[in-house]
Design a protein around this motif. Structure first.
Motif, PDB file in Angstrom:
ATOM      1  N   PRO A  56      23.151  -4.793 -35.866  1.00  0.00           N
ATOM      2  CA  PRO A  56      23.763  -3.625 -36.525  1.00  0.00           C
ATOM      3  C   PRO A  56      23.086  -3.293 -37.852  1.00  0.00           C
ATOM      4  N   ASP A  57      23.162  -2.030 -38.232  1.00  0.00           N
ATOM      5  CA  ASP A  57      22.742  -1.552 -39.555  1.00  0.00           C
ATOM      6  C   ASP A  57      21.272  -1.834 -39.867  1.00  0.00           C
ATOM      7  N   LEU A  58      20.405  -1.630 -38.893  1.00  0.00           N
ATOM      8  CA  LEU A  58      18.975  -1.802 -39.147  1.00  0.00           C
ATOM      9  C   LEU A  58      18.451  -0.630 -39.979  1.00  0.00           C
ATOM     10  N   SER A  59      17.656  -0.946 -40.990  1.00  0.00           N
ATOM     11  CA  SER A  59      17.081   0.092 -41.836  1.00  0.00           C
ATOM     12  C   SER A  59      15.804   0.634 -41.209  1.00  0.00           C
ATOM     13  N   THR A  60      15.292   1.725 -41.762  1.00  0.00           N
ATOM     14  CA  THR A  60      14.012   2.276 -41.306  1.00  0.00           C
ATOM     15  C   THR A  60      12.902   1.248 -41.484  1.00  0.00           C
ATOM     16  N   SER A  61      12.968   0.504 -42.577  1.00  0.00           N
ATOM     17  CA  SER A  61      11.986  -0.551 -42.835  1.00  0.00           C
ATOM     18  C   SER A  61      12.072  -1.653 -41.784  1.00  0.00           C
ATOM     19  N   ASP A  62      13.311  -2.016 -41.401  1.00  0.00           N
ATOM     20  CA  ASP A  62      13.507  -3.035 -40.359  1.00  0.00           C
ATOM     21  C   ASP A  62      12.879  -2.586 -39.041  1.00  0.00           C
ATOM     22  N   LEU A  63      13.118  -1.324 -38.684  1.00  0.00           N
ATOM     23  CA  LEU A  63      12.591  -0.802 -37.428  1.00  0.00           C
ATOM     24  C   LEU A  63      11.065  -0.783 -37.434  1.00  0.00           C
ATOM     25  N   LYS A  64      10.479  -0.457 -38.586  1.00  0.00           N
ATOM     26  CA  LYS A  64       9.008  -0.472 -38.698  1.00  0.00           C
ATOM     27  C   LYS A  64       8.479  -1.896 -38.575  1.00  0.00           C
ATOM     28  N   THR A  65       9.202  -2.836 -39.169  1.00  0.00           N
ATOM     29  CA  THR A  65       8.819  -4.250 -39.061  1.00  0.00           C
ATOM     30  C   THR A  65       8.826  -4.698 -37.602  1.00  0.00           C
ATOM     31  N   LEU A  66       9.862  -4.301 -36.849  1.00  0.00           N
ATOM     32  CA  LEU A  66       9.941  -4.655 -35.427  1.00  0.00           C
ATOM     33  C   LEU A  66       8.786  -4.040 -34.640  1.00  0.00           C
ATOM     34  N   GLN A  67       8.403  -2.832 -34.997  1.00  0.00           N
ATOM     35  CA  GLN A  67       7.333  -2.142 -34.282  1.00  0.00           C
ATOM     36  C   GLN A  67       5.962  -2.745 -34.549  1.00  0.00           C
ATOM     37  N   THR A  68       5.724  -3.171 -35.775  1.00  0.00           N
ATOM     38  CA  THR A  68       4.340  -3.479 -36.174  1.00  0.00           C
ATOM     39  C   THR A  68       4.064  -4.922 -36.571  1.00  0.00           C
ATOM     40  N   ARG A  69       5.077  -5.658 -37.041  1.00  0.00           N
ATOM     41  CA  ARG A  69       4.781  -6.973 -37.630  1.00  0.00           C
ATOM     42  C   ARG A  69       5.686  -8.088 -37.113  1.00  0.00           C
ATOM     43  N   THR A  70       6.125  -7.982 -35.871  1.00  0.00           N
ATOM     44  CA  THR A  70       7.068  -8.994 -35.370  1.00  0.00           C
ATOM     45  C   THR A  70       6.579  -9.705 -34.108  1.00  0.00           C
ATOM     46  N   PHE A  71       6.008  -8.971 -33.169  1.00  0.00           N
ATOM     47  CA  PHE A  71       5.726  -9.534 -31.837  1.00  0.00           C
ATOM     48  C   PHE A  71       4.222  -9.659 -31.597  1.00  0.00           C
ATOM     49  N   TYR A  72       3.806 -10.882 -31.224  1.00  0.00           N
ATOM     50  CA  TYR A  72       2.388 -11.165 -31.034  1.00  0.00           C
ATOM     51  C   TYR A  72       2.189 -11.953 -29.744  1.00  0.00           C
ATOM     52  N   GLY A  73       1.142 -11.619 -29.017  1.00  0.00           N
ATOM     53  CA  GLY A  73       0.880 -12.327 -27.770  1.00  0.00           C
ATOM     54  C   GLY A  73      -0.601 -12.383 -27.452  1.00  0.00           C
ATOM     55  N   LYS A  74      -0.956 -13.337 -26.606  1.00  0.00           N
ATOM     56  CA  LYS A  74      -2.320 -13.456 -26.084  1.00  0.00           C
ATOM     57  C   LYS A  74      -2.229 -13.647 -24.577  1.00  0.00           C
ATOM     58  N   GLU A  75      -3.164 -13.053 -23.859  1.00  0.00           N
ATOM     59  CA  GLU A  75      -3.161 -13.164 -22.398  1.00  0.00           C
ATOM     60  C   GLU A  75      -4.590 -13.166 -21.881  1.00  0.00           C
ATOM     61  N   LYS A  76      -4.847 -14.105 -20.979  1.00  0.00           N
ATOM     62  CA  LYS A  76      -6.188 -14.286 -20.430  1.00  0.00           C
ATOM     63  C   LYS A  76      -6.482 -13.334 -19.274  1.00  0.00           C
ATOM     64  N   LYS A  77      -5.508 -13.117 -18.399  1.00  0.00           N
ATOM     65  CA  LYS A  77      -5.763 -12.373 -17.163  1.00  0.00           C
ATOM     66  C   LYS A  77      -5.596 -10.872 -17.371  1.00  0.00           C
ATOM     67  N   SER A  78      -6.518 -10.111 -16.785  1.00  0.00           N
ATOM     68  CA  SER A  78      -6.553  -8.679 -17.043  1.00  0.00           C
ATOM     69  C   SER A  78      -5.321  -7.956 -16.513  1.00  0.00           C
ATOM     70  N   LEU A  79      -4.857  -8.299 -15.319  1.00  0.00           N
ATOM     71  CA  LEU A  79      -3.689  -7.620 -14.763  1.00  0.00           C
ATOM     72  C   LEU A  79      -2.456  -7.890 -15.618  1.00  0.00           C
ATOM     73  N   ALA A  80      -2.260  -9.149 -15.985  1.00  0.00           N
ATOM     74  CA  ALA A  80      -1.112  -9.492 -16.824  1.00  0.00           C
ATOM     75  C   ALA A  80      -1.193  -8.781 -18.167  1.00  0.00           C
ATOM     76  N   TYR A  81      -2.395  -8.670 -18.719  1.00  0.00           N
ATOM     77  CA  TYR A  81      -2.577  -7.987 -20.002  1.00  0.00           C
ATOM     78  C   TYR A  81      -2.106  -6.536 -19.916  1.00  0.00           C
ATOM     79  N   VAL A  82      -2.529  -5.848 -18.874  1.00  0.00           N
ATOM     80  CA  VAL A  82      -2.141  -4.442 -18.678  1.00  0.00           C
ATOM     81  C   VAL A  82      -0.626  -4.326 -18.514  1.00  0.00           C
ATOM     82  N   ILE A  83      -0.043  -5.217 -17.708  1.00  0.00           N
ATOM     83  CA  ILE A  83       1.401  -5.184 -17.461  1.00  0.00           C
ATOM     84  C   ILE A  83       2.168  -5.468 -18.755  1.00  0.00           C
ATOM     85  N   ALA A  84       1.678  -6.425 -19.545  1.00  0.00           N
ATOM     86  CA  ALA A  84       2.341  -6.759 -20.813  1.00  0.00           C
ATOM     87  C   ALA A  84       2.373  -5.553 -21.749  1.00  0.00           C
ATOM     88  N   ILE A  85       1.226  -4.887 -21.881  1.00  0.00           N
ATOM     89  CA  ILE A  85       1.153  -3.707 -22.745  1.00  0.00           C
ATOM     90  C   ILE A  85       2.151  -2.648 -22.278  1.00  0.00           C
TER      91      ILE A  85
END
Length: 485
Positions: free
Chosen positions: A222-251
């Motif tokens: 609840p009560d997420l700020s605009t800054s919080d939403l930007k943080t979720l979009q750009t600086r929260t989730f990180y991943g690595k994937e070796k296989k090309s199909l999985a990479y495309v599906i993840a994106i």
């Protein structure tokens, strides 16, 4: 709303000579969905710029935009069948012009974090498998009917896409490795309880199920700020994937869940020497189900202090190293990890117990993973202090699980609740590390209340251990021979 559209797309791809399985259907619909999404995103940004009296600079040149080749329109907004390419003309345009043009963005992008780089990476790794230009025309027109405008539309699309990923588990070609049951992921997220501002990582990202569910969990706060939403979009989730199909599906999966430019890198995580991981590279939370049963090459094993060919054991070392001090992790692994007697397993258990607080082990029943005959556990731990006590929970759903009655959220409610206080019951108990054998560091699930399921090993588990011991013996013999000669 869109379910029939997805079914119609699959029906067309099923008839095409270039598409032979659910994996192909998902891959081919993914690149088309991506380009349709990209067009919608660009149109929205162009409209926003116009309202502000500015001019928007399109990422794609005009001939390669969705509205030019996939869905040209008449002045009254209807599909322009007279100017829409089809048959060999459409197929040849896609194969010889569109894909090479999109591939080129990888070299032209200013950094790997940009949408331009993601475009180049995706279209350097997949190819158009739809052999009939007439089938391609039909699929493009169906994809064109999908809308990404509202949250409701995105929500439905994300659910349909998740269903496609789940179906891949039954499609052969190791399709099952892309899918971890979402109820299990949601329970793992609830226990690790991520907060806004924490960085969350999955180095074996697959279809990005862990990152998507963590996003759903955090974006529902609840009560997420605009800054919080930007943080979720750009600086929260990180991943690595070796296989090309999985990479495309993840994106595509992350985009459909509402993350516009996912921080997913297409790379072999295990090719990175873990001694090179610096503080700036570390994360607050790791959520993962690394592939197991793989046999990594000797040069890959050299990147790790504990040498083993088992892919999951190398990933576990990577994840421990990738956590910040105080960081939290929930990782799925084969239950044989708890008891195997080979040197790598023993050393890894010792490392885990001495460098992290392994506070919880969730013992999952057989059938948790559709199409996989292995039993698994989930390890929950915090980095920075040694383990004093391990709380075990033996999940018993009271039924045989299968395709028609898979794991559901209700099955895990009791576990999530009991875990908060490490409550004891017929299904849960605690073990003091002081009582663990310091030679074997055995962490086997042995229910002291009389539950035998965790104490007995299946024939497959015993065979796995024999295979591991055989491999270790061969390596020792090879070393001895080398010394002798």
């Amino acid at each position: 709303m869109f379910e029939q559209t997805f079914k119609n797309i699959d029906d067309i791809l099923h008839k095409d000579a270039g598409c032979t399985s659910e994996l192909d259907y998902t891959e081919q619909s993914s690149w088309l969905l991506f380009l349709k999404y990209l067009d919608a995103l660009e149109q929205d940004k162009a409209t926003e710029a116009a309202l502000e009296g500015k001019k928007y600079s399109f990422i794609l040149d005009l001939p390669y935009r969705w509205a030019s080749w996939a869905a040209p329109r008449t002045p009254d907004g209807k599909l322009d069948h007279n100017n829409a390419m089809t048959g060999d003309d459409l197929r040849d345009f896609v194969n010889t012009k569109l894909f090479p043009y999109l591939h080129g963005f990888k070299e032209r992008a200013t950094s790997s974090n940009t949408i331009e780089y993601k475009i180049g990476e995706i279209f350097s790794e997949i190819k158009n498998r739809i052999q009939s230009g007439y089938n391609l025309r039909e699929v493009a027109e169906l994809v064109d009917t999908l809308r990404f405008g509202s949250q409701t539309e995105k929500h439905e699309l994300s659910h349909l896409y998740e269903a496609k990923i789940k179906n891949m588990g039954n499609a052969g070609r190791n399709g099952g490795e892309y899918y971890t049951p979402r109820p299990l992921i949601r329970a793992m997220v609830q226990v690790t309880a991520p907060k806004i501002g924490e960085r969350i990582y999955d180095g074996a990202v697959g279809s990005a199920g862990f990152l998507c569910e963590a996003f759903e969990y955090l974006s529902a706060k609840p009560d997420l700020s605009t800054s919080d939403l930007k943080t979720l979009q750009t600086r929260t989730f990180y991943g690595k994937e070796k296989k090309s199909l999985a990479y495309v599906i993840a994106i595509m999966n992350m985009i459909l869940h509402g993350i516009e430019a996912p921080n997913i890198v297409h790379t072999n995580t295990l090719a990175e020497n873990i001694s090179d991981i610096q503080e700036k590279d570390r994360y607050d939370i790791v959520l993962a189900n690394p592939p197991f049963g793989g046999k990594e090459r000797k040069e890959v094993q050299q990147n790790f202090p504990i040498k083993t060919g088992e892919t999951a054991f190398l990933f576990l070392q990577h994840f421990i190293k990738s956590l910040k001090a105080g960081g939290r992790a929930a990782i799925v692994i084969k239950n044989t990890f708890l008891s195997n007697t080979d040197n790598a397993s023993v050393s890894l258990r010792k490392l885990l117990l001495e460098s992290c607080n392994l506070h919880t082990v969730l013992d999952c029943p057989g059938g948790t993973f559709q199409g996989a005959g292995v039993k698994t556990v989930v390890l929950f731990f915090e980095k920075g202090a040694p383990t004093r006590k391990v709380w075990y929970y033996q999940l018993d759903v009271g039924r045989n699980m299968g395709k028609t009655n898979p794991l559901n959220d209700g099955d895990l409610v009791e576990f999530v609740t009991a875990q908060k206080t490490f409550a004891g019951s017929a299904k849960s108990w605690s073990v003091d590390v002081v009582g663990i054998n310091v030679t074997s560091w055995d962490l086997s699930v042995k229910n002291p209340t009389g539950g035998e399921e965790g104490a007995l090993r299946t024939p497959q588990e015993i065979m796995d251990e024999i295979a591991a011991l055989d491999t270790e013996s061969s390596e020792v013999l090879a070393t001895i021979r080398g010394l002798v000669t």
